[in-house]
Design an enzyme around this catalytic site. Structure first.
Site, short mmCIF file in Angstrom:
data_model
loop_
_atom_site.label_atom_id
_atom_site.label_comp_id
_atom_site.label_asym_id
_atom_site.label_seq_id
_atom_site.Cartn_x
_atom_site.Cartn_y
_atom_site.Cartn_z
N GLN A 238 11.16 -0.89 15.27
CA GLN A 238 11.26 -0.16 14.01
C GLN A 238 10.34 1.07 14.01
O GLN A 238 10.50 1.95 13.20
CB GLN A 238 10.93 -1.08 12.83
CG GLN A 238 11.98 -2.15 12.60
CD GLN A 238 11.73 -3.04 11.38
OE1 GLN A 238 11.83 -4.24 11.47
NE2 GLN A 238 11.43 -2.44 10.23
N ARG A 385 11.96 -7.10 4.17
CA ARG A 385 12.62 -6.17 3.26
C ARG A 385 11.78 -5.91 2.01
O ARG A 385 12.26 -5.99 0.87
CB ARG A 385 14.00 -6.67 2.87
CG ARG A 385 14.92 -5.51 2.43
CD ARG A 385 16.31 -5.98 2.09
NE ARG A 385 17.16 -4.83 1.83
CZ ARG A 385 18.39 -4.69 2.30
NH1 ARG A 385 18.92 -5.62 3.04
NH2 ARG A 385 19.10 -3.62 2.01
N CYS A 386 10.50 -5.62 2.22
CA CYS A 386 9.67 -5.22 1.09
C CYS A 386 8.43 -4.55 1.66
O CYS A 386 8.18 -4.62 2.84
CB CYS A 386 9.25 -6.42 0.25
SG CYS A 386 8.11 -7.52 1.09
N GLU A 754 14.36 -1.87 -0.59
CA GLU A 754 13.69 -3.15 -0.75
C GLU A 754 13.67 -3.66 -2.18
O GLU A 754 13.45 -4.84 -2.42
CB GLU A 754 12.28 -3.02 -0.18
CG GLU A 754 12.38 -2.62 1.29
CD GLU A 754 11.06 -2.29 1.94
OE1 GLU A 754 10.14 -1.91 1.21
OE2 GLU A 754 10.97 -2.41 3.16
#
Lengths: 800, 289
Positions: A238, A385-386, A754
């Site tokens: 990522q 996802r945050c 998110e």
């Protein structure tokens, strides 16, 4: 220089397809044709394959590793153990959190499925055959599984290597299993507020260990060119540039001799931020053998070893007056980080942004204490996802507000309206240290209530309750903090969390732009082109976005924490504006006009009040042929952006559930999601992000848990048990929005990927608990499987 | 997917399958839909030396009716079961249950024979075959025999099927008019085995239940036939009290273990609930027929 045929302004804007256009995703053309290029699609000449021998125990000493039989397997070339990596100092690696993590188990194993040896073979099958034939002898040690027991006097010591250390990279510690203690807020004032408050509520709220579980697991192909000494690693990264720097620091190779490439990535959700033993072993094996080496995780490897999320064991408290006005918040957390502190996050604080636990509410005072501990479980702690620990914080405050509503008898929407930070209070300084940039929470909730006929739903619920039926209405009015971030707050291994964009406008008016971020499904190729399109008046279709190759992209910190649009998106707009400034000089020169007389009009500069204009496409050609004296040729630039603050997206979600009182089955009847992410670049991509995030939130709330038995066996680490919702289970989503532009972002955007995960999970839990609220139930633990919901039904005798 | 080394065979005739089975014994495994065998091979829980793929054999597929018997070829896929007019008209419990098995991809490959012969208590078809009192045709090189489903299942992955035998056909007595049937399954998600499931057939005459069978999925070492549950509704009007008695009997007969699907208490309760729902639906279908 006139159009033929002449288009209207609106038609010209439509041609450009810039900000605000629901443009179809450019990258989908290859994905829906099966033409994506993922790491496992990469096949290099002479490539070898690696696979791990993994620990069968959670905690054990390694007595011996016998590789003899494995080496006899046809096609097996090498079996690498910690002893082999030790001379290269690669048997342990530094973590992003200041700890060390074993690459291959060194004398002992700390969790089940830990990497013990790396088998290198001519093909994938031979590697697996070799793994089966490595014989490891263990001496079992008592495992520590429950994080709440980690700091007991008699708890087994997990990390002999750091048992005596005063710290493991994140401040002082007071027990061999202790990682850090983090406190924020005014304890004295908070305690005092609780002392005198009319109403106090307290609840133990766990956020279970779950896993991002991207469709594509982690993997890499490492290739050392023995001739020129250049190491190339294709991998599921990522943050490719960070990987390059870390590889350089670990191996001593010059950064100029390392190329990191992230090809297409099949979802990350935080799972692909960290560094894993597979990467190090593949690189080491390539250096040793002189061949490229591929390592690809299986699904079980992925779920049981690389980068879990959450595992926060929280106690939350609110103090309030009789009208439900919140006076103070208190939170105490035990954070289970597993066997090594490999949590991957860019904040300077060990619990990340957890102090956003004040949520959307104007709370005068608060105090938070988080203690991180080691256990005999897979290492990690990533933000699924945050932004780091935001989803835990949002879950806690949204649950506590509901509990306060039940305690005071105030409606769950009303209590939120009474406590919201008001629009005129922005920028708002929270008691735990954040400056919320902008928001309009009352409008969001009121819009949501109207959309679902909230009063009507409550009436229906009352009627159903009279008939013994269970219906729940869950509200979540969350505030996110995303866009890491300001360099004063955020870094990774000392690198500030800026991001970058380089734009090159070609002579014929098309563009290539490269960014330091890396899309994993977010649609960067589409949305970033739209930012440039609007800024430069060049059609989105003529703009290519490239990311992920450290040999070509400008340095950046990667994609996670909803930071791409807030940071790299800002750099993109600013780079485009630099281009535009230069273009204006060129246009003035060619048009023989004063710069001051030029006005920007969609796709061209016009001499004010005249019909003389020059299109950006023509300016591009002039930049390579006809520039004024003193100006360089070309139309290229780079921007590095250090954001002044985080961005604060928010939303109002309402979820309606019906519960089968005999089976515990929860049916989501309706889910309405209003999001405010500031300026909306591509509404279709935003909707896609919200749909995906809500599906993951639903998965987490209803069935995603990586659990362990008392001996440390990992349970549910396959998709047979781990709940990845399909289209069959996933509810319908209704999306809506308000727009409160970010005041400090060049185009007013805030980040959206998110929010639906952060805001969605509490909406589900709140709805399910609300179905039981009239029976005095204040909390039910996630995940809300049929079996667990039934347990509540059974205890209350509602299933008879 | 990295299985161990195996040799792959794809015979065109049943006789050739039987010859290979005779030759390889325990080292040979029949591959039908592969949705149980292949995942086991992937995890190397199964490492057969020889895979005998029966998908090329047309005679093992198809559904027909002869002399009051519905005959289903063992390699008939679940998708074909769902699409069969004959079954939807005369024995709808089979297509109904097939629709609850995993997802379309699995149903396009997975076969009814594999589901029945594998001996996995999580498979859905065995309980239905117990309830329907079906029988299986087993062939080896010496000949063939017919065995009742109710005699077939012995323990987890252990059945009456010998190493050299192939299940070729499933014989289901065509249900009499006035028979209602239902399969009720609770699972966590698509692709999951049942938390608990119940198959019920019942016949009514003049408002009284003249015959009934109740069988359960994934709550014991094998699919379970609950004779007591059937007795509880036989001879009754299948009223609420009879249904409750049947549910209680099924709960007493089942032997679930605690797993990720739930506690013994929960799974037992779901046996009762699924039994209740299956009886109620079967009854409603009698009235409708």
């Amino acid at each position: 220089m006139s159009d033929a045929p002449e288009l209207t302004l609106e038609e010209r804007e439509a041609t450009i397809g810039g900000i605000g256009t629901a443009r179809k995703r450019k990258e989908d053309a290859r994905f829906i044709r099966g033409k994506g290029n993922y790491v496992d699609d990469i096949k290099l000449p002479g490539m070898l394959h690696g696979d791990f021998v993994r620990s069968s125990h959670a905690h054990a000493l390694i007595k011996s590793i016998d590789t003899e039989e494995a080496l006899k397997v046809d096609g097996v070339l090498a079996v690498i153990t910690a002893k082999d990596l030790e001379p290269l100092s690669l048997h342990w690696m530094p973590t992003l959190a200041g700890d060390m993590a074993a690459v291959l188990a060194d004398k002992k194993v700390h969790f089940q499925n830990q990497e013990v040896a790396f088998v290198v073979a001519a093909d994938r099958y031979a590697a697996a055959d070799g793994v089966q034939r490595v014989d490891v002898e263990y001496e079992e040690l008592p495992p520590l599984i429950d994080p709440k027991r980690a700091l007991d006097d008699d708890a087994p010591v997990i990390r002999d290597d750091v048992a005596e250390n005063d710290e493991v990279g994140q401040g002082s510690r007071h027990h061999p299993n202790h990682i850090f203690e983090w406190k924020v807020g005014d304890k004295e004032a908070t305690d005092a507020a609780f002392e005198t408050a009319d109403i106090r509520i307290r609840e133990e709220i766990a956020y279970p260990r779950c896993h991002p579980s991207p469709l594509e697991t982690c993997g890499c192909v490492a290739s050392m060119d023995a001739v020129n000494g250049k190491l190339t690693v294709y991998g599921t990264f990522q943050a490719p540039h960070v990987v390059r720097t870390v590889v350089s620091l670990i191996t001593g190779l010059a950064e100029s001799n390392i190329r990191i490439v992230s090809p297409d990535i099949g979802g990350g959700f935080g799972n692909k931020v960290g560094a894993y033993p597979g990467y190090v072993c593949a690189a080491a094996a390539s250096i040793v053998t002189g061949h490229p080496v591929k390592w690809i995780e299986s699904r079980i490897d992925n779920l049981s070893t690389t980068a879990f999320a959450r595992d926060y064991h929280m106690t939350g408290e609110l103090a309030a007056d009789k009208d439900g006005k919140i006076l103070a918040v208190r939170a105490n957390v035990i954070a289970d980080h597993g066997a090594f502190n490999t949590h991957a996050q860019p904040m300077k604080w060990p619990a990340g942004l957890f102090n956003i636990v004040t949520g959307s509410y104007n709370i005068p005072v608060g105090h938070v204490e988080v203690n991180g501990v080691f256990t005999n479980k897979a290492p990690g702690g990533v933000a699924y996802r945050c932004s780091f620990r935001v989803t835990e914080a949002a879950y806690l405050i949204e649950r506590l507000v509901d509990i306060l509503a039940q305690k005071t008898g105030i409606d769950k929407a009303e209590i939120r309206l009474r406590n919201f930070v008001q629009p005129e209070q922005f920028p708002y300084s929270s008691c735990l240290g954040w400056e919320y940039d902008s928001g309009d929470y009352p409008t969001a909730l009121q819009t949501a209530m109207q959309a679902v006929d909230y009063a009507g739903l409550r009436k229906e619920q009352a009627e159903k309750r009279d008939k013994g039926e269970l219906m729940g209405i869950g509200i979540s009015t969350f505030t996110e903090i995303v866009g890491a971030g300001p360099v004063r707050n955020c870094d990774i291994v000392g690198l500030g969390m800026f991001d970058s964009c380089e734009i090159r406008v070609h002579p014929t008016g098309s563009v290539i732009a490269r960014l330091g971020t890396k899309s994993q499904g977010q649609g960067h190729e589409t949305t970033f082109a739209q930012i440039i399109a609007t800024e430069l008046g060049i059609p989105s279709d003529d703009i290519t976005i490239e990311e992920g190759d450290t040999d070509t992209a400008p340095y950046g910190l990667g994609t996670y924490g909803s930071r791409s649009t807030p940071v790299a998106g800002a750099a993109t707009a600013r780079a485009a504006r630099k281009i535009k400034d230069k273009a204006k000089k060129i246009a003035a020169h060619v048009l023989e006009a004063s710069e001051d007389d030029l006005e920007w009009e969609v796709d061209r500069f016009r001499v004010a009040g005249s019909d003389i204009s020059m299109k950006m496409k023509d300016i591009a050609m002039a930049a390579y042929s006809n520039v004024p004296d003193g100006l360089e040729h070309g139309l290229e630039t780079t921007d590095y952006y250090n954001p002044p603050n985080f961005t604060y997206p928010f939303g109002a979600y309402i979820c309606v559930v019906d519960i089968d009182r005999f089976t515990g089955d929860v049916k989501v009847r309706r889910f309405y999601a209003l999001d405010d992410c500031g300026t909306r670049i591509n509404p279709m991509v935003i909707d896609g992000q919200i749909h995906g995030g809500l599906a993951e939130a639903y998965g987490i709330a209803m069935g995603q848990e990586i659990s362990y038995d008392e001996t440390g066996n990992v349970l549910g680490a396959s998709l047979m048990d781990y709940f990845l919702p399909t289209s069959v289970e996933t509810p319908e989503w209704e999306t809506d929005f308000t727009v409160t532009p970010c005041p400090h972002h060049p185009i007013g955007a805030k980040g959206i990927g998110e929010s639906p995960n952060v805001g969605g999970v509490p909406a589900f839990t709140n709805a399910i608990v609300d179905a039981f609220a009239h029976h005095g139930v204040t909390h039910m633990p996630m995940p809300h499987t049929q079996a667990k919901v039934w347990q509540t039904l059974n205890e209350l005798g509602l299933n008879k | 997917m990295t299985p161990g080394v195996f040799e792959y065979h794809r015979p065109n005739k049943v006789e050739d399958v039987l010859a290979l089975l005779a030759e390889f014994g325990d080292d040979g495994k029949v591959l039908a839909g592969g949705h149980s065998l292949v995942p086991m091979m992937k995890l190397r829980l199964a490492e057969p030396a020889h895979i005998i793929d029966i998908n090329a054999i047309a005679s093992l597929r198809g559904i027909r009716e002869e002399e009051g018997m519905i005959v289903i070829g063992a390699a008939t896929t679940q998708a074909e079961i769902m699409g069969s007019d004959l079954l939807n008209e005369k024995c709808r419990i089979l297509p109904d249950a097939a629709a609850l098995i995993a997802d379309p991809q699995v149903r396009n490959c997975g076969t009814i024979g594999g589901n029945c012969a594998n001996g996995d208590p999580g498979n859905d078809d065995p309980a239905i075959m117990l309830a329907l009192n079906a029988s299986y045709t087993l062939q080896n090189q010496a000949g063939q025999r017919q065995i009742a489903a109710r005699e077939f299942y012995e323990a987890v992955y252990t059945t009456a099927l010998a190493e050299d035998e192939l299940l070729t056909e499933i014989h289901v007595p065509a249900p009499a008019k006035g028979t209602g049937m239902s399969y009720q399954k609770i699972k966590r998600k698509v692709g999951d085995y049942a938390i608990a499931a119940a198959a019920v057939t019942l016949s009514m005459s003049a408002g009284q239940c003249t015959d009934a069978a109740v069988a359960l999925t994934n709550v014991g070492d094998t699919a379970l036939l609950s004779l007591e549950a059937a007795e509880a509704i036989k001879g009754s009007a299948v009223d609420a009290r009879a249904i409750d008695r049947a549910a209680d009997a099924a709960m007493a007969d089942c032997e679930p273990v605690e797993d990720m699907r739930g506690t013994v208490e929960y799974r037992t309760a779901m046996v009762g609930e699924m039994t209740r729902r299956a009886i109620a639906e079967a009854l409603s279908r009698v009235a409708g027929s």
